[in-house]
Enzyme design. Structure first.
Site, PDB file in Angstrom:
ATOM      1  N   ASP A 117       0.780  -1.232   0.000  1.00 38.45           N
ATOM      2  CA  ASP A 117       0.000   0.000   0.000  1.00 38.45           C
ATOM      3  C   ASP A 117       0.817   1.292   0.000  1.00 38.45           C
ATOM      4  O   ASP A 117       0.258   2.372  -0.087  1.00 38.45           O
ATOM      5  CB  ASP A 117      -0.944   0.014   1.215  1.00 38.45           C
ATOM      6  CG  ASP A 117      -1.891  -1.174   1.213  1.00 38.45           C
ATOM      7  OD1 ASP A 117      -2.161  -1.681   0.113  1.00 38.45           O
ATOM      8  OD2 ASP A 117      -2.342  -1.597   2.285  1.00 38.45           O
TER       9      ASP A 117
ATOM     10  N   ARG B 224      -1.730   4.413   8.265  1.00 34.70           N
ATOM     11  CA  ARG B 224      -2.577   4.173   7.100  1.00 34.70           C
ATOM     12  C   ARG B 224      -3.594   5.294   6.944  1.00 34.70           C
ATOM     13  O   ARG B 224      -3.765   6.155   7.796  1.00 34.70           O
ATOM     14  CB  ARG B 224      -3.308   2.831   7.250  1.00 34.70           C
ATOM     15  CG  ARG B 224      -2.395   1.608   7.309  1.00 34.70           C
ATOM     16  CD  ARG B 224      -1.743   1.352   5.965  1.00 34.70           C
ATOM     17  NE  ARG B 224      -2.742   1.293   4.926  1.00 34.70           N
ATOM     18  CZ  ARG B 224      -3.391   0.174   4.563  1.00 34.70           C
ATOM     19  NH1 ARG B 224      -3.101  -0.964   5.144  1.00 34.70           N
ATOM     20  NH2 ARG B 224      -4.287   0.204   3.596  1.00 34.70           N
TER      21      ARG B 224
ATOM     22  N   TYR C 286       4.924  -3.996  10.579  1.00 29.99           N
ATOM     23  CA  TYR C 286       5.763  -5.094  10.117  1.00 29.99           C
ATOM     24  C   TYR C 286       6.566  -5.545  11.321  1.00 29.99           C
ATOM     25  O   TYR C 286       7.339  -4.763  11.892  1.00 29.99           O
ATOM     26  CB  TYR C 286       6.701  -4.636   9.001  1.00 29.99           C
ATOM     27  CG  TYR C 286       6.021  -4.383   7.682  1.00 29.99           C
ATOM     28  CD1 TYR C 286       5.758  -5.425   6.801  1.00 29.99           C
ATOM     29  CD2 TYR C 286       5.649  -3.093   7.305  1.00 29.99           C
ATOM     30  CE1 TYR C 286       5.139  -5.197   5.579  1.00 29.99           C
ATOM     31  CE2 TYR C 286       5.026  -2.856   6.086  1.00 29.99           C
ATOM     32  CZ  TYR C 286       4.779  -3.909   5.223  1.00 29.99           C
ATOM     33  OH  TYR C 286       4.164  -3.678   4.022  1.00 29.99           O
TER      34      TYR C 286
ATOM     35  N   PRO D 218       9.415  -6.022   1.506  1.00 31.88           N
ATOM     36  CA  PRO D 218       8.614  -4.791   1.474  1.00 31.88           C
ATOM     37  C   PRO D 218       9.230  -3.634   2.245  1.00 31.88           C
ATOM     38  O   PRO D 218       8.630  -2.572   2.331  1.00 31.88           O
ATOM     39  CB  PRO D 218       7.288  -5.229   2.118  1.00 31.88           C
ATOM     40  CG  PRO D 218       7.652  -6.343   3.028  1.00 31.88           C
ATOM     41  CD  PRO D 218       8.842  -7.023   2.432  1.00 31.88           C
TER      42      PRO D 218
END
Length: 642
Positions: free
Chosen positions: A74, A261, A270, A353
């Site tokens: 994202d 977010r 993470y 990521p």
């Protein structure tokens, strides 16, 4: 945004006239120009770009039952936002997304090693790197924007869902539709049904377990760091003060990365898990959501974390793998066989990521490929152009993987306890410095294409030092001359397959002057038999259908006069021959926003900056380098494309 060229039309200008009245049906076509396998970010970027070409028959399929609802990758880099502007939905992303402005760094408290303390705070991206920020938004929303763009495009393109790739076969002797593809339907009403279609080209955007990649005999090669990480999106209550920042935490109890977010409440963690054995897979560990939450709580000590809801979570292994080639054409047959099948995104490279480049880099793959496929299918360029896709993207992906391997290793390492480099682990201060030094890479600006048939040498780089040949066109503010509108010059470039020619005027370059380099360039382009415009623009199309020429003058727009402009800078277009008044710009009067100063353009000589349809700089030339300009395009474009 320009519209009404061929007549007044009410309603949204974003909805293009349909090229043909063909309603989307559940049945696949028998033959297509391009078949795209996979509706992820790479596949949708390619489909969106091809959807604007009415004469290209594109089909995109996916094994999912319908559009994505919850994204996994994202983070949206600055460079990707620049690309979204070309697809006309950057503003929608900016409105919904969480903007990442600062990054904070935490390490063990020297006095209480079991606790963490903040030790650094940096700006996420350097000033002036891009006109766009680094943002975070649900990947599914990015898909939605692409799908909306496709529905409004001339071809009204829609995906075909519930189709699983089975196999393909390429007939090198066939000239029209040499690739035969078999797909299996997976929806309940048609489960097990096999469909067959033929394509001129196939692009596999079907992920790390790509069936298309296997069908052409390519494989991912690399290694795993034997380290497991968990990821979870959560709604939580916490007293951790940086929960709305991007945060890198190195603690005695493990490491984690915090990504705020969209929406103001959602946050992604993470979380570092245990190191895996040499041949061990993460699935064998039986890691649960409760395991992830407990690990995050230990790492954040002394702060509390009360998790209320987890919409999505997963565990994965860090690894870096890449294919040595991104198409099906054997190197040994380069002179006789052109590529017909391509792979993109996770199908040809995978990495951690941590640098936030998975989705971003994948979309850049197909943004590179899309305009090349369109140029070949439009008979504008020979098929040899398609070889540059693998040549360009494989090299820069290897550079990304090399960076990611070092970055992921630093992130997974234990922090040094003494901070003087005497103990094992990574120095938290060095970790922060590494992040700052490689900010351009994580912002998506690390791509630098090497010289090729579509990317020139840097012979004349001194004329525009801020527009580096082989890198993306770095936009800057300008003033549009004939309506005095301030804007970003880079935003005139849309995902329409056209080349941009930005002519920056020299000191004495005023229209109508006998020695004007701009006037001379326009005369060459409009009149010479060697002109790329005249040689490569199809008959009957507008003069800027292939090459979009723009002029940028120094100083105020009030010194520029419309009647003195060369006709090529105010061309007649469309069925009514309406004048285009948006080709001329000036640097304006604000010293801090002078594009000539910001991008190091020679104010005496000026410069011509040639930009590819994917926004990368192909050439920097003197304004009078007419023969060099013509020779460049003659190297890969066909004469009088039809």
């Amino acid at each position: 945004m320009q519209f009404h060229l061929n007549g007044f039309k009410p309603g949204s200008p974003e909805v293009a006239d349909a090229a043909r009245v063909v309603a989307h049906t559940d049945t696949l076509p028998d033959k297509v120009d391009v078949l795209i396998v996979g509706c992820g970010p790479a596949g949708l970027t390619l489909a969106a770009q091809l959807s604007v070409f009415p004469h290209i028959r594109t089909c995109i399929v996916d094994q999912k039952e319908g559009p994505l609802q919850m994204g996994q990758a994202d983070g949206i880099a600055c460079r990707t936002m620049e690309m979204f502007e070309a697809f006309n939905f950057s503003e929608r992303v900016l409105k919904e997304a969480c903007w990442i402005n600062e990054v904070t760094f935490w390490k063990p408290d020297a006095a209480k090693p079991g606790s963490i303390v903040r030790h650094g705070r940096v700006q996420d991206t350097e000033d002036g790197l891009s006109e766009f920020p680094h943002v975070v938004l649900n990947q599914a929303r990015v898909h939605d924007f692409y799908l909306d763009f496709m529905r409004k495009a001339p071809t009204r393109l829609e995906p075909h869902y519930a189709r699983s790739f089975v196999d393909l076969e390429v007939d090198p002797s066939a000239s029209e539709h040499p690739v035969t593809v078999r797909l299996e339907r997976t929806d309940a009403a048609h489960a097990g049904q096999i469909e067959t279609l033929k394509a001129r080209y196939v692009v596999g955007c079907d992920g790390a377990r790509s069936g298309v990649r296997k069908a052409i005999g390519r494989q991912l090669v690399g290694d795993s760091a034997n380290h497991a990480w968990g990821v979870m999106d959560m709604l939580c209550v916490t007293d951790f003060p940086d929960i709305r920042h991007k945060v890198a935490v190195q603690s005695a109890n493990g490491n984690l990365l915090v990504i705020p977010r969209e929406g103001g409440y959602l946050v992604r963690f993470y979380v570092e898990m245990d190191k895996l054995g040499q041949a061990e897979r993460v699935a064998s560990r039986g890691i649960t959501l409760d395991t992830l939450i407990a690990a995050a709580q230990r790492i954040l000590h002394p702060y509390t974390l009360d998790v209320k809801e987890v919409p999505w979570w997963s565990v994965y292994e860090i690894g870096q793998r890449i294919c040595d080639q991104y198409d099906d054409a054997p190197e040994a047959e380069a002179d006789t066989r052109q590529p017909r099948v391509f792979i993109a995104g996770d199908a040809c490279h995978t990495h951690s990521p941590k640098a936030g480049q998975g989705m971003n880099f994948s979309m850049q793959d197909t943004f590179n490929l899309g305009w090349k496929l369109a140029a070949v299918l439009s008979n504008q360029c020979a098929p040899e152009l398609l070889r540059t896709y693998s040549q360009e993207r494989q090299v820069v992906a290897q550079e990304l993987i090399d960076f990611d391997r070092e970055w992921a290793a630093m992130f997974s390492d234990r922090p040094q306890q003494d901070g003087n480099g005497q103990s094992e682990g990574v120095d938290p201060e060095a970790f922060q410095k590494y992040f700052e030094q490689h900010g351009r890479f994580t912002a998506g600006m690390g791509t630098h294409y090497r010289p090729s048939i579509i990317c020139g040498e840097d012979t004349h780089q001194h004329l525009a030092t801020g527009f580096v040949v082989g890198t993306r066109f770095h936009s800057a503010p300008v003033l549009r001359a004939f309506d005095a509108r301030p804007m970003e010059l880079g935003h005139v470039a849309k995902a329409d397959g056209r080349w941009r020619l930005y002519a920056f005027a020299g000191a004495r370059d005023l229209p109508g002057h006998a020695d004007s380099g701009i006037d001379a360039l326009c005369r060459f382009l409009a009149e010479s038999s060697d002109s790329p415009l005249l040689k490569h623009t199809p008959a009957g199309q507008d003069l800027d259908a292939v090459f979009d020429l723009r002029a940028i003058f120094q100083g105020s727009n009030r010194a520029l006069h419309l009647e003195a402009m060369p006709s090529l800078l105010c061309p007649s277009k469309g069925r009514y021959g309406l004048k285009d008044y948006e080709k001329v710009f000036c640097s304006g009067t604000r010293a801090d926003q002078n594009i000539f100063d910001l991008r190091g353009i020679d104010k005496v000589q000026g410069a011509l900056v040639v930009v590819r349809p994917d926004q990368y700089i192909a050439q920097v030339l003197p304004l009078d380098a007419h023969a060099e300009l013509a020779s460049f395009f003659a190297g890969f474009m066909r004469v009088k494309a039809t």
